[in-house]
Design a protein around this motif. Sequence first.
Motif, PDB file in Angstrom:
ATOM      1  N   VAL A 386       0.831  -1.200   0.000  1.00  0.00           N
ATOM      2  CA  VAL A 386       0.000   0.000   0.000  1.00  0.00           C
ATOM      3  C   VAL A 386       0.872   1.260   0.000  1.00  0.00           C
ATOM      4  O   VAL A 386       0.634   2.213  -0.753  1.00  0.00           O
ATOM      5  CB  VAL A 386      -0.939   0.002   1.216  1.00  0.00           C
ATOM      6  N   VAL A 387       1.914   1.261   0.840  1.00  0.00           N
ATOM      7  CA  VAL A 387       2.797   2.427   0.912  1.00  0.00           C
ATOM      8  C   VAL A 387       3.495   2.649  -0.424  1.00  0.00           C
ATOM      9  O   VAL A 387       3.586   3.779  -0.922  1.00  0.00           O
ATOM     10  CB  VAL A 387       3.822   2.252   2.048  1.00  0.00           C
ATOM     11  N   GLU A 388       3.986   1.582  -1.042  1.00  0.00           N
ATOM     12  CA  GLU A 388       4.672   1.731  -2.329  1.00  0.00           C
ATOM     13  C   GLU A 388       3.717   2.226  -3.410  1.00  0.00           C
ATOM     14  O   GLU A 388       4.105   3.034  -4.269  1.00  0.00           O
ATOM     15  CB  GLU A 388       5.284   0.393  -2.744  1.00  0.00           C
ATOM     16  N   ALA A 398       6.576  14.728  -6.471  1.00  0.00           N
ATOM     17  CA  ALA A 398       7.840  14.867  -5.749  1.00  0.00           C
ATOM     18  C   ALA A 398       8.983  15.207  -6.703  1.00  0.00           C
ATOM     19  O   ALA A 398       9.855  16.025  -6.405  1.00  0.00           O
ATOM     20  CB  ALA A 398       8.139  13.594  -4.969  1.00  0.00           C
ATOM     21  N   VAL A 399       8.978  14.570  -7.880  1.00  0.00           N
ATOM     22  CA  VAL A 399      10.039  14.840  -8.858  1.00  0.00           C
ATOM     23  C   VAL A 399       9.954  16.275  -9.348  1.00  0.00           C
ATOM     24  O   VAL A 399      10.966  16.974  -9.479  1.00  0.00           O
ATOM     25  CB  VAL A 399       9.943  13.840 -10.028  1.00  0.00           C
ATOM     26  N   LEU A 405      11.648  11.518  -1.573  1.00  0.00           N
ATOM     27  CA  LEU A 405      10.566  10.754  -0.949  1.00  0.00           C
ATOM     28  C   LEU A 405      11.132   9.439  -0.437  1.00  0.00           C
ATOM     29  O   LEU A 405      11.531   8.572  -1.215  1.00  0.00           O
ATOM     30  CB  LEU A 405       9.441  10.508  -1.958  1.00  0.00           C
ATOM     31  N   ASN A 406      11.206   9.278   0.899  1.00  0.00           N
ATOM     32  CA  ASN A 406      11.758   8.077   1.524  1.00  0.00           C
ATOM     33  C   ASN A 406      10.632   7.233   2.107  1.00  0.00           C
ATOM     34  O   ASN A 406       9.738   7.761   2.770  1.00  0.00           O
ATOM     35  CB  ASN A 406      12.740   8.444   2.642  1.00  0.00           C
ATOM     36  N   CYS A 407      10.663   5.931   1.869  1.00  0.00           N
ATOM     37  CA  CYS A 407       9.658   5.006   2.384  1.00  0.00           C
ATOM     38  C   CYS A 407      10.373   3.856   3.097  1.00  0.00           C
ATOM     39  O   CYS A 407      11.232   3.193   2.499  1.00  0.00           O
ATOM     40  CB  CYS A 407       8.772   4.450   1.265  1.00  0.00           C
ATOM     41  N   GLN A 408      10.017   3.618   4.364  1.00  0.00           N
ATOM     42  CA  GLN A 408      10.627   2.542   5.138  1.00  0.00           C
ATOM     43  C   GLN A 408       9.563   1.915   6.026  1.00  0.00           C
ATOM     44  O   GLN A 408       9.085   2.531   6.970  1.00  0.00           O
ATOM     45  CB  GLN A 408      11.790   3.084   5.981  1.00  0.00           C
ATOM     46  N   SER A 445       9.301  11.758   4.459  1.00  0.00           N
ATOM     47  CA  SER A 445       9.593  10.381   4.840  1.00  0.00           C
ATOM     48  C   SER A 445       8.333   9.684   5.321  1.00  0.00           C
ATOM     49  O   SER A 445       7.511  10.281   6.032  1.00  0.00           O
ATOM     50  CB  SER A 445      10.659  10.344   5.954  1.00  0.00           C
ATOM     51  N   ILE A 446       8.193   8.406   4.936  1.00  0.00           N
ATOM     52  CA  ILE A 446       7.075   7.564   5.376  1.00  0.00           C
ATOM     53  C   ILE A 446       7.664   6.359   6.092  1.00  0.00           C
ATOM     54  O   ILE A 446       8.461   5.612   5.510  1.00  0.00           O
ATOM     55  CB  ILE A 446       6.211   7.100   4.196  1.00  0.00           C
TER      56      ILE A 446
END
Length: 549
Positions: A386-388, A398-399, A405-408, A445-446
Amino acid sequence: MSRFPQRVVFATSLVTVLLVGGLVLALFSARGQSRSDLQVGFEQRAEIAAALVESILTQAAESTGVEHRAAFSGESVTTDAVRDAVAVPGGATMVVGEDRRTLAAWPRDTKRTEDLDVAVDAVLEGEDWRLQHGAEDDAPIHVVSAIDSPFGRRAVISSFPGVLLQTFLGTYLDRVRSAQDSAFLVTTDGRVLASGGGRPVDRVPLPESGSGRIVLAGQEQYAASSPVAGTDWSVAVAVPEARLYAPVRGLSGAMPWALLVGVTLLALIVIVLVRRLARGSSKLAEANVALAAQNEEVVAANRMKSDFLATMSHELRTPLNGIIGFAELMHDGRVGPVSDQHREYLGDILSSADHLRRLIDDVLDLSKIEAGKIDLRPERVSCRAVVEEVCDVVGSLAVRKDITLNCQVDPAIDPLHLDPGKLKQVLFNYVSNALKFTPEGGTVSITGNVVEGDRFRLVVEDDGPGIGQEDLDRLWSAFEQLDTGSSRRHGGTGLGLSLTRRIVEAQGGEVGVETAPGRGSRFSVTLPRVVTAEPAPVAEPAPGDPVAV
């Protein structure tokens, strides 16, 4: 005289003085509620009713403008476009340009009257909307709305049968009045357009100063009126004078007799006090019942507003879907060749229509949640997926802004059993807000982690301007935006965070925020890893309640 009789006399005298003193204090306290206080309280009811009617009419006018914006904002307006936009049975629509010339109309033989030209001029010269009603009882209602387009300002005249006023506003006025009151929507000359309660009347003699004594249906009554902004109408409320002044007259008439009885006979004083205490308790109970009934009327009026928004949102989506469908066919060249310039314009139409559809969906979602009709469809889903997916959707924004944009996401969160669509909506609202307010070259960041118990938390962090402590109380309210006024740099309806909070609470979760001016913001959502299909009750916070963090 022995001590015992003296004591009895002293005690009796003391009790008599205390009882009479208490009665006098009670009577003088009651007299403090003067006739003018009662009149002011009644006049405020007219002002509140007029403000609520104005709100309903404003929503209708704004909905009319939104409905016609895509069809009537072009350089040229066709009669077919006007015909397709007419949604009210027996109604009509006209489009007027800046030169006061009628660009198109449906039905084709529709003509403007001189009175209607006044409303058109006012809208073209800067007003947002104006509502006009003819002199006859069966005359139509004209809602004149403004549309600013690249080709100039338009005045859109949407007409509908006048009988709808009594059908809709008459029911509303009947709800906001008290038991023995009458409420009317009237013109400047006192002609009744809609009414609630009392005998049906054609005219109401309005007081010259806005409030005062009138004769209505052969009875002396006290009336108060308040104008409805954007119209030449007023809301008038009337109540029999005996009913209005009953609290003051009752106590004033009983005072001499009560004082006389209190001085002459102690026993009768006690009886009178008991009777008055019982009467006061009875009045308090009646007041509590009336207050509870008025509270139910307010809740019913709010529910009516939610139902109205849900119906209007659904009706607006029908023509909007047609606009999007035909624009897509033309944009893709499936109805014939299209030049590059036309394709660019059609792309702008599709983008604007899609944005409008999202706004309508937000209003529809809000009205569903307020009505307790939120639909949860939980299923097995991966939080990382879902996050991706959300990151892929907002990646282009974002570009464009050069935002990292960081996702972890902690793999231990998966698997989840909840509504993936609602989770995407919550996360998309958070991330889109973060990208909107983060400056170019910033970072969003997420992160996702398991928290205590069988719950998980998603956090969206940005290095934007942050939020002041004085604005936190308004952050989660519907239709509230912290960036307001003519200098607003960011669009939106102010529904995103309100919908987010209600969707999360309906699933047994909670939202939070950690922020400070100049230090960015951290928005979080905590949810159970397993959500049932039965939504939890969502409580509307009272104004001033602290924000959960």
